[in-house]
Write a protein that holds these residues in place. Sequence first.
Motif, PDB file in Angstrom:
ATOM      1  N   ASP A  88      31.198  45.290  37.505  1.00 17.89           N
ATOM      2  CA  ASP A  88      32.210  44.843  38.472  1.00 17.89           C
ATOM      3  C   ASP A  88      33.096  45.993  38.921  1.00 17.89           C
ATOM      4  O   ASP A  88      33.576  46.026  40.052  1.00 17.89           O
ATOM      5  CB  ASP A  88      33.119  43.771  37.857  1.00 17.89           C
ATOM      6  CG  ASP A  88      32.454  42.412  37.774  1.00 17.89           C
ATOM      7  OD1 ASP A  88      31.531  42.163  38.554  1.00 17.89           O
ATOM      8  OD2 ASP A  88      32.859  41.617  36.922  1.00 17.89           O
ATOM      9  N   CYS A 125      25.241  36.096  47.314  1.00 16.60           N
ATOM     10  CA  CYS A 125      26.256  36.939  46.674  1.00 16.60           C
ATOM     11  C   CYS A 125      26.252  38.354  47.264  1.00 16.60           C
ATOM     12  O   CYS A 125      27.313  38.917  47.576  1.00 16.60           O
ATOM     13  CB  CYS A 125      25.998  37.011  45.170  1.00 16.60           C
ATOM     14  SG  CYS A 125      26.271  35.460  44.284  1.00 16.60           S
ATOM     15  N   CYS A 165      34.455  33.309  46.709  1.00 12.43           N
ATOM     16  CA  CYS A 165      34.125  33.895  45.402  1.00 12.43           C
ATOM     17  C   CYS A 165      34.808  33.122  44.271  1.00 12.43           C
ATOM     18  O   CYS A 165      34.207  32.888  43.214  1.00 12.43           O
ATOM     19  CB  CYS A 165      34.553  35.362  45.356  1.00 12.43           C
ATOM     20  SG  CYS A 165      33.591  36.448  46.411  1.00 12.43           S
ATOM     21  N   GLU A 166      36.046  32.740  44.500  1.00 12.59           N
ATOM     22  CA  GLU A 166      36.776  31.986  43.479  1.00 12.59           C
ATOM     23  C   GLU A 166      36.137  30.626  43.248  1.00 12.59           C
ATOM     24  O   GLU A 166      36.031  30.152  42.107  1.00 12.59           O
ATOM     25  CB  GLU A 166      38.237  31.830  43.899  1.00 12.59           C
ATOM     26  CG  GLU A 166      39.113  31.210  42.830  1.00 12.59           C
ATOM     27  CD  GLU A 166      40.580  31.219  43.213  1.00 12.59           C
ATOM     28  OE1 GLU A 166      41.425  31.156  42.310  1.00 12.59           O
ATOM     29  OE2 GLU A 166      40.885  31.291  44.421  1.00 12.59           O
ATOM     30  N   THR A 169      32.689  31.546  41.364  1.00 12.99           N
ATOM     31  CA  THR A 169      32.687  32.233  40.068  1.00 12.99           C
ATOM     32  C   THR A 169      33.900  31.939  39.203  1.00 12.99           C
ATOM     33  O   THR A 169      33.886  32.238  38.008  1.00 12.99           O
ATOM     34  CB  THR A 169      32.621  33.756  40.286  1.00 12.99           C
ATOM     35  OG1 THR A 169      33.877  34.217  40.806  1.00 12.99           O
ATOM     36  CG2 THR A 169      31.518  34.124  41.259  1.00 12.99           C
ATOM     37  N   THR A 175      34.162  39.417  39.171  1.00 13.03           N
ATOM     38  CA  THR A 175      33.554  38.090  39.071  1.00 13.03           C
ATOM     39  C   THR A 175      32.671  37.896  37.846  1.00 13.03           C
ATOM     40  O   THR A 175      32.671  36.815  37.249  1.00 13.03           O
ATOM     41  CB  THR A 175      32.711  37.821  40.326  1.00 13.03           C
ATOM     42  OG1 THR A 175      31.768  38.895  40.492  1.00 13.03           O
ATOM     43  CG2 THR A 175      33.593  37.756  41.564  1.00 13.03           C
ATOM     44  N   TYR A 177      29.595  37.227  37.591  1.00 17.03           N
ATOM     45  CA  TYR A 177      28.908  35.949  37.841  1.00 17.03           C
ATOM     46  C   TYR A 177      27.445  35.989  37.413  1.00 17.03           C
ATOM     47  O   TYR A 177      26.896  34.994  36.951  1.00 17.03           O
ATOM     48  CB  TYR A 177      29.016  35.619  39.332  1.00 17.03           C
ATOM     49  CG  TYR A 177      28.269  34.396  39.769  1.00 17.03           C
ATOM     50  CD1 TYR A 177      28.549  33.136  39.219  1.00 17.03           C
ATOM     51  CD2 TYR A 177      27.286  34.465  40.756  1.00 17.03           C
ATOM     52  CE1 TYR A 177      27.877  32.004  39.633  1.00 17.03           C
ATOM     53  CE2 TYR A 177      26.612  33.340  41.185  1.00 17.03           C
ATOM     54  CZ  TYR A 177      26.904  32.109  40.615  1.00 17.03           C
ATOM     55  OH  TYR A 177      26.229  30.989  41.031  1.00 17.03           O
TER      56      TYR A 177
END
Length: 414
Positions: A88, A125, A165-166, A169, A175, A177
């Motif tokens: 990340d 993504c 995204c929130e 994930t 994230t 994820y």
Amino acid sequence: MSSSVTFEQPDTLARTLQGLEQTSSELGEKMSLNMGPSHPATHGVLRLELDLDGEIITKVVTHIGYLHRGDEKIAENMTYNQFIPYTDRLDYLAPLANNVAYALAVEKLLGWELPARGKTIRVICCELARISAHLLGIGAASMDIGALSIFLYTFAEREKIYNLCELLTGARFTTSYTRVGGLVRDLPEGFAEQLKEFLKNFKPTLEEINNLLARNRIFVDRTRDLGIISKSDAISYALTGPNLRASGVEHDLRKANPYLDYERYDFEIPTGSVGDCYDRYLVRMEEMRQSVRILEQAIHSLPSGPINVVDAKNIPPGKEAVMEKMEELIHHFIITTEGIDAPAGEIYFGAENPKGELGFYINSKGGGVPYRLKIRGPSFMNCSILQKILPGCMISDIVAINGSLDFVFGECDR
């Protein structure tokens, strides 16, 4: 349909290096100047050691390492899944894409291939991450040369992506994820509809941003015929991504070495004709349009079914089974503490990230921890061209050129 889009710039009063070559007697005494590593000065924690002849740069030495964290050595002391949060923080403007690239590298070592739905969600993504990263790159670069309104436009759109995204994930920025062998969870209820709504509203906003910049006299004068990278230099310096394509090289790993079934999507590769800052802007704008096309196709053809690889030995059992059965609890404990039992061998995998080719080399001796792991960060390569293209430019051109290269030091100083 053509597989690429090439931008041809009209003839202009070129600001070439030849026009800036003046003698020391005309410009005065030479001096040395340190620029950076203050972030606003050099578009990152980069220090440029400049030799100046008046306002003209004659020599540049780049200094990096101010953000070094030893990610590669950390990876060699962690199980494969434990390292995902660190990815990340490479290109921290595209964490979802970093997760996917790393997971694909480990899955190549394991010989795994995701089910169709898992692949499609990963494509979603990656393309959301591409749009988000390009919005910040263009917005910050525009602000650096005086176009503050563009920064506000692009960050407003990025906030909408962060909302997605929130929802997907549980986090907006870092994230984590992806997992080796799949994803943390499936798409939440209502995600597809919210993504469609975002894409519908984003397309006209993107064109409005382009209309504000593409023919803006100040923006064009600050970017056109500046920081020119020839096709041969782009290849010699191992540039990838938009910086390579802006120099006229039609190379995109999504087509050259397809993964995640990218060969099934209809999209084009934008390329430039000059290789200057303006071409790099045009290429990124077109890449966002193409990402919208890919996302619309992914949502429209989203298959049903599982999202994770089926491997009874290396994939943890479901949470409900872990909470109820001793065998599943022990199995979960072993995988969590010892890691995936990877075979011995070595692999390299590169993915087409927003900044260029993000690659991972893994050397495994077997077991749950890599013996060696090396990261090819595209920003590191992109920075290498500065010593070639900055001499002959003005001091005020440095920020414009740095912004057009769009490097991020999380992966440069990995």
